[in-house]
Design a protein around this motif. Structure first.
Motif, PDB file in Angstrom:
ATOM      1  N   VAL A   1     -25.734  36.165  92.919  1.00  0.00           N
ATOM      2  CA  VAL A   1     -24.920  36.993  92.022  1.00  0.00           C
ATOM      3  C   VAL A   1     -24.850  38.434  92.515  1.00  0.00           C
ATOM      4  CG1 VAL A   1     -24.886  38.009  89.701  1.00  0.00           C
ATOM      5  CG2 VAL A   1     -25.010  35.551  89.996  1.00  0.00           C
ATOM      6  N   ARG A   2     -25.925  38.931  93.092  1.00  0.00           N
ATOM      7  CA  ARG A   2     -25.878  40.282  93.658  1.00  0.00           C
ATOM      8  C   ARG A   2     -24.794  40.370  94.726  1.00  0.00           C
ATOM      9  NH1 ARG A   2     -26.794  42.993  97.808  1.00  0.00           N
ATOM     10  NH2 ARG A   2     -27.718  41.296  98.990  1.00  0.00           N
ATOM     11  N   ARG A   3     -24.756  39.365  95.601  1.00  0.00           N
ATOM     12  CA  ARG A   3     -23.726  39.330  96.647  1.00  0.00           C
ATOM     13  C   ARG A   3     -22.337  39.178  96.044  1.00  0.00           C
ATOM     14  NH1 ARG A   3     -26.000  35.059 101.137  1.00  0.00           N
ATOM     15  NH2 ARG A   3     -28.151  35.787 101.197  1.00  0.00           N
ATOM     16  N   LEU A   4     -22.218  38.276  95.066  1.00  0.00           N
ATOM     17  CA  LEU A   4     -20.915  38.065  94.426  1.00  0.00           C
ATOM     18  C   LEU A   4     -20.434  39.342  93.751  1.00  0.00           C
ATOM     19  CD1 LEU A   4     -21.455  34.539  92.851  1.00  0.00           C
ATOM     20  CD2 LEU A   4     -19.766  35.117  94.614  1.00  0.00           C
ATOM     21  N   ARG A   5     -21.316  40.017  93.048  1.00  0.00           N
ATOM     22  CA  ARG A   5     -20.932  41.232  92.319  1.00  0.00           C
ATOM     23  C   ARG A   5     -20.486  42.324  93.277  1.00  0.00           C
ATOM     24  NH1 ARG A   5     -23.104  43.661  87.058  1.00  0.00           N
ATOM     25  NH2 ARG A   5     -21.368  45.044  86.668  1.00  0.00           N
ATOM     26  N   ALA A   6     -21.119  42.385  94.465  1.00  0.00           N
ATOM     27  CA  ALA A   6     -20.728  43.385  95.458  1.00  0.00           C
ATOM     28  C   ALA A   6     -19.310  43.133  95.964  1.00  0.00           C
ATOM     29  CB  ALA A   6     -21.718  43.381  96.625  1.00  0.00           C
ATOM     30  N   ARG A   7     -18.964  41.873  96.107  1.00  0.00           N
ATOM     31  CA  ARG A   7     -17.632  41.529  96.616  1.00  0.00           C
ATOM     32  C   ARG A   7     -16.605  41.370  95.496  1.00  0.00           C
ATOM     33  NH1 ARG A   7     -15.779  38.779 101.818  1.00  0.00           N
ATOM     34  NH2 ARG A   7     -13.669  38.189 101.263  1.00  0.00           N
ATOM     35  N   TYR A   8     -17.053  40.833  94.376  1.00  0.00           N
ATOM     36  CA  TYR A   8     -16.172  40.569  93.226  1.00  0.00           C
ATOM     37  C   TYR A   8     -16.759  41.295  92.009  1.00  0.00           C
ATOM     38  CZ  TYR A   8     -14.816  36.717  96.303  1.00  0.00           C
ATOM     39  OH  TYR A   8     -14.414  35.966  97.375  1.00  0.00           O
ATOM     40  N   PRO A   9     -16.399  42.558  91.796  1.00  0.00           N
ATOM     41  CA  PRO A   9     -17.000  43.358  90.718  1.00  0.00           C
ATOM     42  C   PRO A   9     -16.870  42.765  89.316  1.00  0.00           C
ATOM     43  CG  PRO A   9     -15.775  44.757  92.219  1.00  0.00           C
ATOM     44  CD  PRO A   9     -15.476  43.337  92.609  1.00  0.00           C
ATOM     45  N   SER A  10     -15.935  41.877  89.109  1.00  0.00           N
ATOM     46  CA  SER A  10     -15.765  41.291  87.778  1.00  0.00           C
ATOM     47  C   SER A  10     -16.739  40.140  87.501  1.00  0.00           C
ATOM     48  CB  SER A  10     -14.330  40.799  87.588  1.00  0.00           C
ATOM     49  OG  SER A  10     -14.049  39.750  88.499  1.00  0.00           O
TER      50      SER A  10
ATOM     51  N   CYS B   1     -19.622  38.138  86.138  1.00  0.00           N
ATOM     52  CA  CYS B   1     -20.329  38.381  84.873  1.00  0.00           C
ATOM     53  C   CYS B   1     -21.661  37.625  84.822  1.00  0.00           C
ATOM     54  CB  CYS B   1     -19.448  37.994  83.685  1.00  0.00           C
ATOM     55  SG  CYS B   1     -19.122  36.230  83.576  1.00  0.00           S
ATOM     56  N   VAL B   2     -22.437  37.932  83.808  1.00  0.00           N
ATOM     57  CA  VAL B   2     -23.767  37.346  83.655  1.00  0.00           C
ATOM     58  C   VAL B   2     -23.702  35.829  83.479  1.00  0.00           C
ATOM     59  CG1 VAL B   2     -23.940  37.656  81.151  1.00  0.00           C
ATOM     60  CG2 VAL B   2     -26.015  37.664  82.549  1.00  0.00           C
ATOM     61  N   VAL B   3     -22.616  35.333  82.946  1.00  0.00           N
ATOM     62  CA  VAL B   3     -22.483  33.884  82.741  1.00  0.00           C
ATOM     63  C   VAL B   3     -22.513  33.146  84.083  1.00  0.00           C
ATOM     64  CG1 VAL B   3     -21.014  32.056  81.814  1.00  0.00           C
ATOM     65  CG2 VAL B   3     -21.291  34.189  80.550  1.00  0.00           C
ATOM     66  N   ILE B   4     -21.982  33.758  85.117  1.00  0.00           N
ATOM     67  CA  ILE B   4     -22.050  33.157  86.456  1.00  0.00           C
ATOM     68  C   ILE B   4     -23.511  33.006  86.871  1.00  0.00           C
ATOM     69  CG2 ILE B   4     -21.477  33.474  88.906  1.00  0.00           C
ATOM     70  CD1 ILE B   4     -19.069  32.757  87.065  1.00  0.00           C
ATOM     71  N   LEU B   5     -24.306  34.016  86.583  1.00  0.00           N
ATOM     72  CA  LEU B   5     -25.734  33.950  86.891  1.00  0.00           C
ATOM     73  C   LEU B   5     -26.386  32.801  86.137  1.00  0.00           C
ATOM     74  CD1 LEU B   5     -28.264  35.093  88.234  1.00  0.00           C
ATOM     75  CD2 LEU B   5     -28.367  36.807  86.407  1.00  0.00           C
ATOM     76  N   TYR B   6     -26.062  32.643  84.871  1.00  0.00           N
ATOM     77  CA  TYR B   6     -26.596  31.524  84.089  1.00  0.00           C
ATOM     78  C   TYR B   6     -26.196  30.187  84.708  1.00  0.00           C
ATOM     79  CZ  TYR B   6     -27.238  34.876  80.177  1.00  0.00           C
ATOM     80  OH  TYR B   6     -27.591  35.920  79.371  1.00  0.00           O
TER      81      TYR B   6
ATOM     82  N   CYS C   1     -35.699  32.442  79.970  1.00  0.00           N
ATOM     83  CA  CYS C   1     -35.023  32.456  81.270  1.00  0.00           C
ATOM     84  C   CYS C   1     -33.734  33.271  81.177  1.00  0.00           C
ATOM     85  CB  CYS C   1     -34.730  31.029  81.730  1.00  0.00           C
ATOM     86  SG  CYS C   1     -33.869  30.932  83.315  1.00  0.00           S
ATOM     87  N   LYS C   2     -32.948  33.026  80.133  1.00  0.00           N
ATOM     88  CA  LYS C   2     -31.701  33.773  79.951  1.00  0.00           C
ATOM     89  C   LYS C   2     -31.974  35.264  79.786  1.00  0.00           C
ATOM     90  CE  LYS C   2     -28.551  30.330  78.110  1.00  0.00           C
ATOM     91  NZ  LYS C   2     -27.746  29.914  76.963  1.00  0.00           N
TER      92      LYS C   2
ATOM     93  N   PHE D   1     -29.409  41.182  85.571  1.00  0.00           N
ATOM     94  CA  PHE D   1     -27.986  41.476  85.736  1.00  0.00           C
ATOM     95  C   PHE D   1     -27.667  42.908  85.289  1.00  0.00           C
ATOM     96  CE2 PHE D   1     -23.495  41.363  84.642  1.00  0.00           C
ATOM     97  CZ  PHE D   1     -22.967  40.745  85.772  1.00  0.00           C
ATOM     98  N   ARG D   2     -28.256  43.324  84.203  1.00  0.00           N
ATOM     99  CA  ARG D   2     -28.024  44.699  83.701  1.00  0.00           C
ATOM    100  C   ARG D   2     -28.474  45.741  84.721  1.00  0.00           C
ATOM    101  NH1 ARG D   2     -30.105  43.636  77.614  1.00  0.00           N
ATOM    102  NH2 ARG D   2     -28.185  42.713  76.818  1.00  0.00           N
ATOM    103  N   GLY D   3     -29.465  45.381  85.530  1.00  0.00           N
ATOM    104  CA  GLY D   3     -29.973  46.305  86.545  1.00  0.00           C
ATOM    105  C   GLY D   3     -29.153  46.372  87.820  1.00  0.00           C
TER     106      GLY D   3
END
Length: 82
Positions: free
Chosen positions: A37-46, A48-53, A71-72, A79-81
């Motif tokens: 998700v860190r990598r995804l967020r860097a490339r795709y800023p949109s 969201c946390v649901v992807i992480l879940y 866990c959630k 994700f907030r960080g």
């Protein structure tokens, strides 16, 4: 090496993961849901946390509704960080 679809990753997410260097179940497991998700967020800023879940649930072999609340909460805090 197993295709991501075998653990319930859809075609669109599979393409996005591929764009950030994750193309197999083994690579996703090695990176972990947080790094993915860190990598995804860097490339795709949109992203969201649901992807992480969803990624974490896929790695655990369960549905998203089966992730426990602790866990959630940990995933949400991570994700907030970002």
């Amino acid at each position: 090496m197993s295709a991501l679809a075998t653990i319930g990753i859809g075609r669109t997410m599979e393409k996005k993961l591929g764009a950030v260097g994750i193309t197999t179940v083994e690579e996703l497991a090695e990176a972990g849901s947080r790094e993915a998700v860190r990598r995804l967020r860097a490339r795709y800023p949109s992203t969201c946390v649901v992807i992480l879940y969803h990624l974490e649930a896929a790695l655990q072999g369960v549905g998203i509704k089966e992730l426990d609340s602790a866990c959630k909460a940990e995933l949400r805090d991570y994700f907030r960080g970002l």
